[in-house]
Write an enzyme that holds these catalytic residues in place. Structure first.
Site, PDB file in Angstrom:
ATOM      1  CB  THR A 145      25.251  51.106  68.595  1.00  0.00           C
ATOM      2  OG1 THR A 145      23.858  51.024  68.326  1.00  0.00           O
ATOM      3  CG2 THR A 145      25.934  51.956  67.539  1.00  0.00           C
ATOM      4  CD  GLU A 146      30.167  51.477  65.905  1.00  0.00           C
ATOM      5  OE1 GLU A 146      31.118  50.659  65.851  1.00  0.00           O
ATOM      6  OE2 GLU A 146      29.667  51.990  64.887  1.00  0.00           O
ATOM      7  CG  LEU A 147      31.013  44.937  70.071  1.00  0.00           C
ATOM      8  CD1 LEU A 147      32.284  44.117  70.264  1.00  0.00           C
ATOM      9  CD2 LEU A 147      29.804  44.035  70.247  1.00  0.00           C
ATOM     10  CD1 TRP A 297      33.357  48.608  67.801  1.00  0.00           C
ATOM     11  CD2 TRP A 297      33.408  46.453  67.213  1.00  0.00           C
ATOM     12  NE1 TRP A 297      32.650  48.483  66.632  1.00  0.00           N
ATOM     13  CE2 TRP A 297      32.663  47.163  66.238  1.00  0.00           C
ATOM     14  CE3 TRP A 297      33.578  45.076  67.031  1.00  0.00           C
ATOM     15  CZ2 TRP A 297      32.091  46.554  65.112  1.00  0.00           C
ATOM     16  CZ3 TRP A 297      33.007  44.470  65.918  1.00  0.00           C
ATOM     17  CH2 TRP A 297      32.279  45.205  64.982  1.00  0.00           C
TER      18      TRP A 297
END
Length: 405
Positions: A145-147, A297
């Site tokens: 999730t979300e890097l 990220w």
């Protein structure tokens, strides 16, 4: 030969309806069905369907030389089934080409990797089972999730059996190093890491339609020349799929840009497209990536403060995961369903109080008038859910006593 690795994140959260204190104990339907349907059908019309059709066409026209990768959250697949089954069919058509890889991630686009190893593993198992069921594929690469990434999270992903993981090419982690190479996890060096080239990714995702940008307008030939000018071996272009037609509207020329891009990249024969796993296999890692602290990220800081950066978010997060064992003990699909969509990271993102350089991004995605409003609404739903969980557990205990009596 330089490898271009295109990866798209596909996600929609289940949005909560306005849920007041007076609803508690009476109303246990927490979702805003009208809004969820409207948004899914709008994004399907503007992004998912036209882009999937375009990518399928590009794969056929380039005889398999055009390749890309996706991850689809469990919540977005649930919404495809409920509101836009034709979108799921179009993703299945892409899967059948053999030129598209589907990555594993957390089922609910959750922050479970920050909660516990057990929660994280359960979410990933749910997601890989969904990918196997819908597409007949077993993912070998992982995108959190979300890097969200750290040395420890990467080691847990390797332990789950994945060969490759995506992460952000954050300056504070890389230092002088380039994101345009393959790296390995610091704890388990069998796990290969592909790092997002955030400048080149954001040139498309955020700057494409900005008429004040010095490089506007961005053409496929110009962009291909930038890729050719990079000194590394692999250029990882990771972005939200909704970039194409939703965040960057069709009238900006974004779909025409995508249509022209494969030919511009492939014409000189010194660059190729590849899926995540194949790209990681083709190039040898040049170094270990040391990332002792969690990164993502998001925002300029590339950390997790967008979701867990204030007291509201941390209180909601703690209260949610305090319910885990009780929900698990019920072994009830209805409670599991609510438990899953309440974990989605978007709910915590709406509670963000970061209104400095990243304010525009946070306000764009936020359906609430304020972070406090988002917090109150979420906590009202969570409180009612907690009451129902307690009632169900009491009923279960009563049934047990009757049986043993």
């Amino acid at each position: 030969m330089k490898t271009i690795c295109l990866y798209f994140q596909v996600h929609q959260p289940w949005r909560l309806k306005t849920y007041r204190f007076f609803n508690m104990g009476k109303d246990h339907n927490y979702l805003d069905d009208l809004t969820n349907r409207a948004i899914m059908q709008k994004v399907a019309r503007q992004c998912y369907l036209p882009m999937n059709a375009l990518l399928l066409k590009l794969i056929k026209e380039n005889k398999g030389k055009f390749r890309c990768s996706f991850s689809l959250t469990g919540t977005v697949v649930e919404q495809f089934k409920a509101y836009a089954p034709e979108v799921l069919n179009s993703f299945k058509a892409l899967a059948e080409t053999g030129c598209v890889e589907f990555l594993a991630e957390t089922y609910s686009h959750s922050l479970s990797s920050l909660a516990s190893k057990e929660d994280f593993t359960e979410q990933v198992k749910l997601h890989t089972a969904m990918i196997k069921k819908e597409f007949g594929l077993k993912p070998t690469a992982f995108r959190n999730t979300e890097l969200i990434y750290s040395d420890e999270i990467g080691a847990q992903v390797a332990e789950m059996g994945f060969k490759v993981m995506l992460a952000e090419g954050a300056k504070h982690v890389l230092g002088w190093k380039s994101p345009d190479f393959v790296y390995t996890n610091a704890i388990d060096q069998k796990l290969r890491l592909l790092l997002r080239n955030y400048k080149l990714s954001d040139d498309i995702a955020f700057r494409f339609s900005n008429q004040g940008w010095s490089e506007y307008p961005l053409t496929a030939d110009k962009y291909a020349s930038w890729l050719a000018g990079e000194t590394g071996e692999i250029i990882n272009l990771f972005m939200d799929y909704e970039t194409f037609g939703e965040h960057q509207k069709a009238n900006t020329g974004i779909l025409d840009f995508v249509k022209a891009l494969p030919a511009a990249i492939l014409k000189n024969g010194d660059m190729e497209f590849e899926t995540v796993t194949k790209a990681a296999e083709k190039h040898q890692p040049i170094s270990v990536l040391h990332c002792p602290h969690v990164m993502s990220w998001a925002d300029e800081e590339r950390d997790v403060t967008a979701w867990l950066g204030n007291e509201l978010q941390n209180e909601a997060f703690s209260k949610l995961y305090a319910l885990k064992d009780k929900v698990k003990a019920l072994k009830n699909k209805d409670f599991d369903y609510v438990w899953n969509f309440m974990q989605t990271s978007d709910h915590f993102y709406y509670m963000a109080t970061k209104w400095l350089s990243d304010g525009d991004v946070h306000s764009y995605f936020n359906p609430y008038g304020s972070s406090y409003e988002a917090f109150i609404n979420y906590m009202n739903v969570l409180s009612d859910f907690e009451i129902e969980v307690e009632k169900a557990l009491e009923a279960k205990q009563s049934r047990k006593k009757v049986k043993t009596a």
